[in-house]
Design a protein around this motif. Structure first.
Motif, PDB file in Angstrom:
ATOM      1  N   ILE A   1       0.700  -1.381  -0.011  1.00 15.49           N
ATOM      2  CA  ILE A   1       0.147   0.088  -0.012  1.00 15.49           C
ATOM      3  C   ILE A   1       0.838   1.186  -0.001  1.00 15.49           C
ATOM      4  N   PHE A   2       1.835   1.435   0.725  1.00 14.38           N
ATOM      5  CA  PHE A   2       2.438   2.709   0.750  1.00 14.38           C
ATOM      6  C   PHE A   2       3.397   2.832  -0.090  1.00 14.38           C
TER       7      PHE A   2
ATOM      8  N   LEU B   1       2.706   1.975  -3.195  1.00 12.32           N
ATOM      9  CA  LEU B   1       1.904   2.147  -4.492  1.00 12.32           C
ATOM     10  C   LEU B   1       0.932   3.218  -4.305  1.00 12.32           C
ATOM     11  N   LEU B   2       0.671   3.737  -3.251  1.00 12.89           N
ATOM     12  CA  LEU B   2      -0.637   4.693  -3.012  1.00 12.89           C
ATOM     13  C   LEU B   2      -0.006   6.290  -2.378  1.00 12.89           C
ATOM     14  N   TYR B   3       1.000   6.066  -1.467  1.00 15.55           N
ATOM     15  CA  TYR B   3       1.346   7.166  -0.857  1.00 15.55           C
ATOM     16  C   TYR B   3       2.811   7.599  -1.615  1.00 15.55           C
ATOM     17  N   ASP B   4       3.389   6.888  -2.571  1.00 12.45           N
ATOM     18  CA  ASP B   4       4.566   7.252  -3.276  1.00 12.45           C
ATOM     19  C   ASP B   4       4.202   7.458  -4.817  1.00 12.45           C
ATOM     20  N   ARG B   5       4.029   6.582  -5.319  1.00  7.80           N
ATOM     21  CA  ARG B   5       3.785   6.169  -6.605  1.00  7.80           C
ATOM     22  C   ARG B   5       2.376   6.971  -7.127  1.00  7.80           C
ATOM     23  N   PHE B   6       1.236   6.772  -6.464  1.00 15.18           N
ATOM     24  CA  PHE B   6       0.107   7.407  -6.843  1.00 15.18           C
ATOM     25  C   PHE B   6       0.042   9.150  -6.439  1.00 15.18           C
ATOM     26  N   GLU B   7       0.638   9.132  -5.535  1.00 10.08           N
ATOM     27  CA  GLU B   7       0.911  10.733  -5.173  1.00 10.08           C
ATOM     28  C   GLU B   7       1.910  11.558  -6.257  1.00 10.08           C
ATOM     29  N   LYS B   8       2.765  10.619  -6.546  1.00 11.17           N
ATOM     30  CA  LYS B   8       3.703  11.185  -7.735  1.00 11.17           C
ATOM     31  C   LYS B   8       2.666  11.672  -8.930  1.00 11.17           C
ATOM     32  N   LYS B   9       1.800  10.648  -9.189  1.00 16.26           N
ATOM     33  CA  LYS B   9       0.839  10.940 -10.440  1.00 16.26           C
ATOM     34  C   LYS B   9       0.106  12.176 -10.067  1.00 16.26           C
ATOM     35  N   LEU B  10      -0.361  12.316  -8.867  1.00 22.10           N
ATOM     36  CA  LEU B  10      -1.278  13.465  -8.696  1.00 22.10           C
ATOM     37  C   LEU B  10      -0.467  14.829  -8.577  1.00 22.10           C
ATOM     38  N   THR B  11       0.570  14.440  -8.192  1.00 22.24           N
ATOM     39  CA  THR B  11       1.738  15.972  -8.308  1.00 22.24           C
ATOM     40  C   THR B  11       1.829  16.265  -9.875  1.00 22.24           C
ATOM     41  N   ALA B  12       1.991  15.372 -10.508  1.00 24.52           N
ATOM     42  CA  ALA B  12       2.305  15.747 -11.964  1.00 24.52           C
ATOM     43  C   ALA B  12       1.230  16.238 -12.664  1.00 24.52           C
ATOM     44  N   GLU B  13      -0.153  15.746 -12.121  1.00 21.25           N
ATOM     45  CA  GLU B  13      -1.330  16.503 -12.766  1.00 21.25           C
ATOM     46  C   GLU B  13      -1.989  17.641 -11.921  1.00 21.25           C
ATOM     47  N   GLY B  14      -0.977  18.322 -11.178  1.00 25.31           N
ATOM     48  CA  GLY B  14      -1.728  19.408 -10.474  1.00 25.31           C
ATOM     49  C   GLY B  14      -2.116  19.269  -8.961  1.00 25.31           C
ATOM     50  N   GLY B  15      -1.629  18.202  -8.168  1.00 20.79           N
ATOM     51  CA  GLY B  15      -1.965  17.771  -7.207  1.00 20.79           C
ATOM     52  C   GLY B  15      -0.988  17.794  -5.835  1.00 20.79           C
ATOM     53  N   ALA B  16      -0.075  19.075  -6.038  1.00 21.36           N
ATOM     54  CA  ALA B  16       1.153  18.587  -4.942  1.00 21.36           C
ATOM     55  C   ALA B  16       0.616  19.116  -3.688  1.00 21.36           C
ATOM     56  N   THR B  17      -0.409  19.614  -3.557  1.00 25.57           N
ATOM     57  CA  THR B  17      -1.029  19.919  -2.008  1.00 25.57           C
ATOM     58  C   THR B  17      -1.192  18.529  -1.489  1.00 25.57           C
ATOM     59  N   VAL B  18      -1.490  17.531  -2.008  1.00 24.77           N
ATOM     60  CA  VAL B  18      -1.957  16.316  -1.435  1.00 24.77           C
ATOM     61  C   VAL B  18      -0.508  15.746  -0.709  1.00 24.77           C
ATOM     62  N   ALA B  19       0.356  15.782  -1.689  1.00 28.18           N
ATOM     63  CA  ALA B  19       1.796  15.248  -1.089  1.00 28.18           C
ATOM     64  C   ALA B  19       2.251  16.136   0.056  1.00 28.18           C
TER      65      ALA B  19
ATOM     66  N   MET C   1       3.321  10.196   6.005  1.00 33.68           N
ATOM     67  CA  MET C   1       3.238   8.838   5.608  1.00 33.68           C
ATOM     68  C   MET C   1       4.366   8.035   4.867  1.00 33.68           C
ATOM     69  N   ASP C   2       5.028   9.186   3.920  1.00 32.39           N
ATOM     70  CA  ASP C   2       5.948   8.731   3.144  1.00 32.39           C
ATOM     71  C   ASP C   2       7.424   8.617   4.115  1.00 32.39           C
ATOM     72  N   ASP C   3       7.387   9.285   4.986  1.00 32.55           N
ATOM     73  CA  ASP C   3       8.658   9.479   5.942  1.00 32.55           C
ATOM     74  C   ASP C   3       8.512   8.435   7.151  1.00 32.55           C
ATOM     75  N   TRP C   4       7.338   7.964   7.369  1.00 30.05           N
ATOM     76  CA  TRP C   4       7.055   6.945   8.369  1.00 30.05           C
ATOM     77  C   TRP C   4       7.113   5.604   7.757  1.00 30.05           C
ATOM     78  N   TYR C   5       6.941   5.344   6.404  1.00 27.19           N
ATOM     79  CA  TYR C   5       7.201   3.921   5.749  1.00 27.19           C
ATOM     80  C   TYR C   5       8.638   3.961   5.764  1.00 27.19           C
ATOM     81  N   LYS C   6       9.488   4.729   5.313  1.00 24.99           N
ATOM     82  CA  LYS C   6      10.972   4.811   5.019  1.00 24.99           C
ATOM     83  C   LYS C   6      11.628   4.323   6.411  1.00 24.99           C
ATOM     84  N   GLU C   7      11.197   4.826   7.463  1.00 25.69           N
ATOM     85  CA  GLU C   7      11.662   4.517   8.898  1.00 25.69           C
ATOM     86  C   GLU C   7      11.012   3.056   9.464  1.00 25.69           C
TER      87      GLU C   7
END
Length: 332
Positions: A227-228, A230-248, A254-260
């Protein structure tokens, strides 16, 4: 008349507790983490068979099929005990609060394309129910595991999952001007939308697993490992590319937590697999079972998130998870 004052150093009789001297020797002081977790697990008192589970004692190593000569051979590489954990999370919460306040003050969601907001509602907002389930599962692990190093880690993990459920909830509220529209839609999707039902079914089956270590594998190794990224990394990069950087900005925790988190799941996999061939075979069988089940469950969500590329995105995430676990001695 002169007075000469000489300094005299006094060596302490011992540098740490007796149980830690037996483990690590008494030549240097023990760390706070070692003092906080090692040998804290009760082994003599309160050992009786409860009415609700006559086959086990309250603190019982046999609640899992995994066998360890010393349950304290696993060490959390983050060295988290109450003090270090709360200090680390307080700093991260300050950053998250600043990001939410910034987005709210600047009305950044107003400028985000409606298609991106709708994708956020449909893919990310239902994840608050996944995080609640992860909280429940880690509370279950805390209840049944053996060893204070395990129970502390699982409880910290449970509280993190509750916090992430709240962050997703606040994201859903901000999307619709503090109305509960997105949250209600997310709950309805979780309960009824076809793409979420296989995952909901799998999670409900995880709720009733008997072996707490299998639950650890299913939740913290496999489901989070899919999940992390796929959705908190790859999907959010897709949203950012489409104008959704605010979501990231609002899901940075979540991104920092998963790496930890990957650091301690790697360490735990390596230690338990190295203990014996029987452990290694059992862990690999659990991984195979849950990777197959959860990959199938997540595939409809990946397809909804990425369209025709969803299956490939999920396959890449799965291969990354398998490669990471293989480095720790586990193969599927």
């Amino acid at each position: 008349m002169s007075i000469e004052i000489s300094a005299k150093s006094i060596q302490p009789v011992r540098l740490t507790y007796g149980n830690l001297e037996e483990r690590f020797g008494g030549k240097k002081p023990a760390s706070r983490y070692q003092e906080a977790v090692y040998d804290v697990q009760p082994t003599a008192n309160f050992h009786y068979r409860p009415l609700w589970d006559k086959n086990h004692e309250i603190y019982d190593k046999s609640r899992t099929a995994i066998v360890m000569e010393d349950w304290y051979s696993f060490t959390d590489p983050r060295q988290y005990y109450y003090g270090t954990y709360t200090i680390a999370r307080a700093k991260q919460q300050d950053v998250a609060e600043h990001n939410f306040a910034f987005v709210d003050k600047r009305d950044l969601f107003d400028a985000m394309p409606e298609a991106v907001k709708q994708a956020t509602r449909e893919i990310l907002v239902p994840l608050r129910h996944v995080e609640w389930a992860a909280n429940m599962n880690n509370c279950q692990i805390t209840d049944e595991c053996y060893g204070a190093n395990f129970s502390a880690l699982a409880m910290f993990n449970a509280m993190d999952r509750l916090g992430m459920a709240q962050y997703v909830t606040r994201l859903g509220l901000l999307l619709d001007g503090n109305e509960e529209t997105a949250l209600d839609a997310g709950k309805q999707a979780w309960m009824e939308a076809p793409e979420w039902q296989k995952l909901r079914h799998a999670i409900e089956d995880m709720f009733v697993l008997d072996d707490w270590f299998e639950l650890m594998i299913a939740q913290n190794f496999v489901l989070d490992g899919l999940i992390f990224p796929l959705l908190y990394d790859r999907f959010e990069k897709k949203l950012t590319a489409e104008g959704g950087a605010t979501v990231a900005m609002l899901t940075e925790f979540m991104d920092d937590w998963y790496k930890e988190t990957v650091r301690w799941t790697n360490a735990l996999a390596k230690v338990t697999a190295k203990e014996s061939d029987e452990n290694k075979a059992l862990l690999s069988s659990w991984l195979s079972k849950w990777i197959n089940r959860l990959t199938e469950a997540v595939e409809p969500i990946a397809t909804k998130a990425f369209g025709a590329e969803g299956v490939n995105e999920l396959a890449e995430v799965k291969q990354e998870l398998l490669a990471r676990l293989a480095k720790q001695g586990l193969t599927v």
